[in-house]
Scaffold this active site. Structure first.
Site: not given
Ligand SMILES: *Cc1c(COP(=O)(O)O)cnc(C)c1O
Length: 405
Positions: A124-125, A128, A137, A141, A144, A146, A305, A342, A349
């Site tokens: 998404r980002y 990362r 798990c 929870c 959850c 997911r 969420d 989120d 986020k």
């Molecule tokens: C939370 C999340 C991350 C990590 O986010 P950070 O703000 O760097 O901790 C990376 N990818 C996805 C899809 C996430 O939901």
């Protein structure tokens, strides 16, 4: 001021608790294999020890086809025998409200499925990725995010194509951070987990590894010296754990977290704001203090969420803001997490903060401190009329929302 006692600030061991009369040896109790094998997964298992409410009984019978119930003996021992409002119960024992339909709720509230370039990898980002390595798990929870893919009974199966994921990571040189999650990556065997870490570590542009796990809380017996030594071979490796209530920080959990920290793994915590669990400033203050004592830095506080069946656990966004206001300035800065939403549908986020900047123009910024006092900060090269060089540097003005400045 007299010292105030915060709720449930002490560290306790609750073992053997409900397993007192069951001839469990310390070796068995301390074995994560035994803990997993003896999880409470049925209505009869719950009712052997607890008095359930009608909402819980019905919930256990009806909701199990969406997200399985499983509670490790270690975590089960934190549950109050009769009180249905127990903060631990609400997290792991289903309630009938889970079957309620709310038009705002979704099965994939963070829009992960639409951001999967290969099965199991959420990108998404820009720099990362989230790598879902298992659908299991230690305990489940009830909120959850997911639940559609976790626990093996929901509407979808988690497909993870490890080879395709590794190839994607190798090809995408912009990815410098891989977050292993699931399910819970620490449920994989040491060997399986190491094979994944080794493979990712061999990719030159991956700088940073982290694992998101609730195993240190649900199953602290899994945090063995062998696991920690293995993880320490793949530094820099960080871990985000998930604690919502101070009672979850038991002596055994503290020891596990310290062991991870002693192996050089920086620890963060991600809490979910949950009605009747931790939507209380004093409970949250107690939690962040205990986390700091365990060498865990509170990282995020999540607005819950919009997952299907979570309406009874969700609370208002303003409650989260109130909790942050109650912490910031009043306690150690390291203890203040970032409150985030989120974004529903897949926006990632988004930080949500109390408004400390009251007003701002190109000459000055008017801020409010944690005690509600106002201070003016001049921009470089500007002389603010009311600016004074006294240490107090205070404005004796009362600001009302909407007032002309
Ligand atoms: C939370 C999340 C991350 C990590 O986010 P950070 O703000 O760097 O901790 C990376 N990818 C996805 C899809 C996430 O939901």
């Amino acid at each position: 001021m007299p010292p105030r006692t915060l709720p449930e600030k002490e560290f306790h061991s609750h073992a053997p608790g409900y397993w007192q009369d069951k001839n469990v040896t310390p070796e068995q109790w301390n074995s994560h294999v035994w803990q997993l094998k003896n999880r409470v997964t049925t209505l009869a298992g719950l009712e052997e020890h607890l008095t359930l409410s009608e909402e819980e009984r019905a919930g256990v019978l009806l909701s199990g086809n969406k997200l399985a119930m499983a509670i490790t003996p270690h975590y089960f021992n934190l549950i109050h025998p009769t009180n249905p409002d127990c903060a631990i119960r609400r997290q792991v024992i289903p309630r009938i409200e889970e079957t309620w339909e709310d038009p705002n709720e979704m099965s994939d509230p963070c829009g992960e499925d639409s951001h999967m370039p290969v099965p199991g990898l959420v990108h998404r980002y820009p720099d990362r990725v989230l790598f879902l390595v298992t659908d299991r798990c230690a305990s489940y929870c009830r909120y959850c995010t997911r639940s559609r893919v976790v626990s093996g009974v929901g509407e979808q199966e988690l497909h993870t194509e490890f080879e395709a994921a590794f190839r994607y990571l190798e090809e995408h040189t912009e990815v410098r951070d891989v977050l292993l999650s699931g399910g819970d990556a620490l449920l994989l065997s040491d060997n399986k987990l190491e094979s994944i870490l080794k493979r990712i570590r061999a990719i030159p542009h991956i700088e940073f590894l982290r694992i998101g796990s609730r195993v240190p809380i649900f199953l602290p017996q899994r945090i063995t010296p062998e696991l920690c030594q293995m993880l320490a071979k793949y530094h820099p490796l960080w871990m985000s754990v998930h604690v919502n209530h101070p009672r979850e920080l038991t002596t055994e959990v503290k020891e596990g977290l310290e062991r991870l920290a002693n192996h050089g793994i920086p620890l963060g915590n991600q809490s979910v704001l949950l009605r009747g669990v931790n939507d209380n400033p004093e409970v949250m203050k107690s939690l962040v203090h205990k986390l700091l004592m365990c060498r865990v830095r509170p990282y995020y506080l999540y607005q819950c969420d919009l997952i299907q069946g979570s309406s009874h656990l969700r609370t208002s966004v303003s409650k989260g803001v109130e909790i942050i206001e109650h912490l910031r300035g009043h306690t150690t800065g390291y203890g203040v997490p970032q409150f985030v939403i989120d974004a529903p549908g897949g926006g990632g986020k988004v930080p949500v903060n109390p408004d400390y900047v009251v007003m701002k123009d190109d000459q000055r910024t008017l801020v409010r401190n944690y005690e509600g006092e106002f201070f003016e900060y001049p921009e470089p090269g500007n002389q603010v009329a009311t600016w004074s060089s006294t240490p107090a540097n205070r404005l004796s003005m009362i600001w009302e929302p909407g007032a002309k400045w």
